[in-house]
Write a protein that holds these residues in place. Structure first.
Motif, PDB file in Angstrom:
ATOM      1  N   ILE A  91       0.862  -1.182   0.000  1.00  0.00           N
ATOM      2  CA  ILE A  91       0.000   0.000   0.000  1.00  0.00           C
ATOM      3  C   ILE A  91       0.897   1.230   0.000  1.00  0.00           C
ATOM      4  O   ILE A  91       1.764   1.381   0.875  1.00  0.00           O
ATOM      5  CB  ILE A  91      -0.927   0.006   1.223  1.00  0.00           C
ATOM      6  CG1 ILE A  91      -1.706  -1.311   1.310  1.00  0.00           C
ATOM      7  CG2 ILE A  91      -1.892   1.183   1.146  1.00  0.00           C
ATOM      8  CD1 ILE A  91      -2.527  -1.449   2.587  1.00  0.00           C
ATOM      9  N   VAL A  92       0.686   2.105  -0.974  1.00  0.00           N
ATOM     10  CA  VAL A  92       1.580   3.237  -1.197  1.00  0.00           C
ATOM     11  C   VAL A  92       0.797   4.547  -1.160  1.00  0.00           C
ATOM     12  O   VAL A  92      -0.322   4.626  -1.666  1.00  0.00           O
ATOM     13  CB  VAL A  92       2.281   3.097  -2.565  1.00  0.00           C
ATOM     14  CG1 VAL A  92       3.082   4.346  -2.889  1.00  0.00           C
ATOM     15  CG2 VAL A  92       3.197   1.885  -2.561  1.00  0.00           C
ATOM     16  N   SER A  93       1.401   5.556  -0.556  1.00  0.00           N
ATOM     17  CA  SER A  93       0.852   6.909  -0.627  1.00  0.00           C
ATOM     18  C   SER A  93       1.911   7.822  -1.232  1.00  0.00           C
ATOM     19  O   SER A  93       3.111   7.592  -1.074  1.00  0.00           O
ATOM     20  CB  SER A  93       0.434   7.413   0.762  1.00  0.00           C
ATOM     21  OG  SER A  93       1.566   7.629   1.573  1.00  0.00           O
ATOM     22  N   PHE A  94       1.451   8.860  -1.938  1.00  0.00           N
ATOM     23  CA  PHE A  94       2.384   9.772  -2.597  1.00  0.00           C
ATOM     24  C   PHE A  94       1.692  11.116  -2.791  1.00  0.00           C
ATOM     25  O   PHE A  94       0.463  11.238  -2.706  1.00  0.00           O
ATOM     26  CB  PHE A  94       2.825   9.215  -3.953  1.00  0.00           C
ATOM     27  CG  PHE A  94       1.680   9.047  -4.921  1.00  0.00           C
ATOM     28  CD1 PHE A  94       1.378  10.038  -5.846  1.00  0.00           C
ATOM     29  CD2 PHE A  94       0.893   7.907  -4.893  1.00  0.00           C
ATOM     30  CE1 PHE A  94       0.322   9.899  -6.733  1.00  0.00           C
ATOM     31  CE2 PHE A  94      -0.165   7.753  -5.774  1.00  0.00           C
ATOM     32  CZ  PHE A  94      -0.458   8.750  -6.697  1.00  0.00           C
ATOM     33  N   GLU A  95       2.494  12.131  -3.083  1.00  0.00           N
ATOM     34  CA  GLU A  95       1.949  13.455  -3.383  1.00  0.00           C
ATOM     35  C   GLU A  95       2.854  14.176  -4.362  1.00  0.00           C
ATOM     36  O   GLU A  95       4.019  13.789  -4.548  1.00  0.00           O
ATOM     37  CB  GLU A  95       1.783  14.285  -2.105  1.00  0.00           C
ATOM     38  CG  GLU A  95       3.061  14.507  -1.338  1.00  0.00           C
ATOM     39  CD  GLU A  95       2.851  15.229  -0.010  1.00  0.00           C
ATOM     40  OE1 GLU A  95       3.671  16.118   0.308  1.00  0.00           O
ATOM     41  OE2 GLU A  95       1.861  14.895   0.680  1.00  0.00           O
ATOM     42  N   ASN A  96       2.282  15.185  -5.019  1.00  0.00           N
ATOM     43  CA  ASN A  96       3.016  16.034  -5.954  1.00  0.00           C
ATOM     44  C   ASN A  96       3.604  15.233  -7.119  1.00  0.00           C
ATOM     45  O   ASN A  96       4.745  15.459  -7.535  1.00  0.00           O
ATOM     46  CB  ASN A  96       4.127  16.804  -5.224  1.00  0.00           C
ATOM     47  CG  ASN A  96       4.512  18.078  -5.958  1.00  0.00           C
ATOM     48  OD1 ASN A  96       3.774  18.566  -6.809  1.00  0.00           O
ATOM     49  ND2 ASN A  96       5.685  18.617  -5.634  1.00  0.00           N
ATOM     50  N   ASP A  97       2.826  14.335  -7.659  1.00  0.00           N
ATOM     51  CA  ASP A  97       3.282  13.522  -8.788  1.00  0.00           C
ATOM     52  C   ASP A  97       3.174  14.310 -10.087  1.00  0.00           C
ATOM     53  O   ASP A  97       2.421  15.283 -10.198  1.00  0.00           O
ATOM     54  CB  ASP A  97       2.448  12.239  -8.888  1.00  0.00           C
ATOM     55  CG  ASP A  97       3.121  11.159  -9.721  1.00  0.00           C
ATOM     56  OD1 ASP A  97       4.275  11.363 -10.145  1.00  0.00           O
ATOM     57  OD2 ASP A  97       2.486  10.106  -9.935  1.00  0.00           O
ATOM     58  N   VAL A  98       3.921  13.871 -11.100  1.00  0.00           N
ATOM     59  CA  VAL A  98       3.869  14.454 -12.437  1.00  0.00           C
ATOM     60  C   VAL A  98       2.979  13.574 -13.302  1.00  0.00           C
ATOM     61  O   VAL A  98       3.171  12.348 -13.369  1.00  0.00           O
ATOM     62  CB  VAL A  98       5.278  14.559 -13.052  1.00  0.00           C
ATOM     63  CG1 VAL A  98       5.201  15.091 -14.483  1.00  0.00           C
ATOM     64  CG2 VAL A  98       6.160  15.450 -12.189  1.00  0.00           C
ATOM     65  N   VAL A  99       2.015  14.183 -13.970  1.00  0.00           N
ATOM     66  CA  VAL A  99       1.016  13.449 -14.757  1.00  0.00           C
ATOM     67  C   VAL A  99       1.333  13.587 -16.240  1.00  0.00           C
ATOM     68  O   VAL A  99       1.265  14.694 -16.799  1.00  0.00           O
ATOM     69  CB  VAL A  99      -0.402  13.989 -14.472  1.00  0.00           C
ATOM     70  CG1 VAL A  99      -1.426  13.264 -15.329  1.00  0.00           C
ATOM     71  CG2 VAL A  99      -0.734  13.857 -12.996  1.00  0.00           C
ATOM     72  N   VAL A 100       1.702  12.474 -16.885  1.00  0.00           N
ATOM     73  CA  VAL A 100       1.923  12.482 -18.335  1.00  0.00           C
ATOM     74  C   VAL A 100       1.149  11.327 -18.969  1.00  0.00           C
ATOM     75  O   VAL A 100       0.746  10.382 -18.288  1.00  0.00           O
ATOM     76  CB  VAL A 100       3.422  12.376 -18.694  1.00  0.00           C
ATOM     77  CG1 VAL A 100       4.213  13.513 -18.076  1.00  0.00           C
ATOM     78  CG2 VAL A 100       3.997  11.047 -18.236  1.00  0.00           C
ATOM     79  N   PHE A 101       0.960  11.412 -20.277  1.00  0.00           N
ATOM     80  CA  PHE A 101       0.233  10.397 -21.046  1.00  0.00           C
ATOM     81  C   PHE A 101      -1.117  10.089 -20.396  1.00  0.00           C
ATOM     82  O   PHE A 101      -1.468   8.932 -20.153  1.00  0.00           O
ATOM     83  CB  PHE A 101       1.060   9.117 -21.179  1.00  0.00           C
ATOM     84  CG  PHE A 101       2.462   9.344 -21.664  1.00  0.00           C
ATOM     85  CD1 PHE A 101       2.721  10.184 -22.742  1.00  0.00           C
ATOM     86  CD2 PHE A 101       3.542   8.746 -21.030  1.00  0.00           C
ATOM     87  CE1 PHE A 101       4.013  10.408 -23.180  1.00  0.00           C
ATOM     88  CE2 PHE A 101       4.843   8.966 -21.465  1.00  0.00           C
ATOM     89  CZ  PHE A 101       5.086   9.805 -22.550  1.00  0.00           C
TER      90      PHE A 101
END
Length: 251
Positions: A91-101
């Motif tokens: 189970i992973v949490s993340f923030e401020n990701d870059v969205v491509v494709f």
């Protein structure tokens, strides 16, 4: 007792009780074969459902598992080794990701590729709209890390103008579902990253959401045990009838 066990004289001396018992024997043999076939079919179906559901059930039992917090993916102290250590059902949490494709979507889900983590993210939430940054002359402020993504052609300035945060289930390697294969291949071709290096992140999926897969396995096991019970009953009845297949010829 098979029909070949009787010669002509024996058949002539047999009485109606014998033929009644022979009828019961044939019925018991047919029942045994029928239930044996049903047991085989039940096992094939049951084992199939257990096989296809085992990883999903494994995630159901992750309800008390610790969440792997990747934090701010664009931060200087982001540790990519955490991504490399991830396995299916983490189970992973993340923030401020870059969205491509982010041009792939279905009626229910949207997909995008993260050039930072090599995740293909599936989410029910709406992805941020980058169109305004593509058609305008707005200046997008970026840092050294983001500039590196642009120079390596992993992202465009409009991609860096938006962000995405979430939490969900990791699926990787041979555990990737069949439906995801075309999506993963598309993202691989678009990014130039090998399929084996890409992980699927099912954003928003919680372990308790996978309870139906546990019920499916329970039903499959009950089905298998039930067919075994029916077969054993038929075998016992067949042996009982066969033991009574005795005839004392009339003198």
């Amino acid at each position: 007792m098979a029909d070949s066990d009787f010669d002509k004289d024996f058949l002539e001396s047999a009485d109606e009780h014998y033929f009644e018992r022979l009828k019961h024997l044939r019925e018991a043999r047919f029942r045994l074969g029928l239930r044996g076939g049903l047991m085989a079919i039940g096992f094939v179906i049951g084992i199939y459902f257990v096989f296809v559901s085992r990883e999903d059930v494994g995630y159901y039992f992750k309800q008390e598992a610790e969440i792997v917090e990747l934090g701010n993916l664009r931060a200087k102290d982001f540790d990519y080794s955490k991504v490399q250590a991830l396995e299916t059902n983490d189970i992973v949490s993340f923030e401020n990701d870059v969205v491509v494709f982010d041009d792939l979507e279905s009626e229910k889900f949207s997909f995008y590729y993260s050039p930072i983590t090599n995740f293909v993210v599936r989410t029910e939430r709406a992805l941020p709209d980058k169109e305004i940054f593509r058609i305008s002359d707005r200046i997008v402020e970026i840092g050294p890390f983001e500039a590196g993504l642009i120079s390596q052609r992993k992202a465009f300035p409009a991609d860096l103008a938006v962000t995405f945060a979430g939490q969900g289930r990791i699926v990787a390697g041979k555990q990737l579902p069949k439906w995801a294969e075309p999506v993963i291949k598309y993202m691989s071709n678009s990014s130039g990253v090998q399929v084996g290096e890409i992980r699927l992140l099912l954003e928003g999926d919680k372990p308790e959401d996978y309870a139906p897969f546990l019920y499916l396995i329970i039903v499959a096991v009950i089905l298998m045990l039930g067919t075994v019970g029916f077969f054993v009953d038929a075998w016992i009845r067949y042996r009982r009838v066969k033991r009574h297949m005795t005839y004392v010829p009339v003198a």
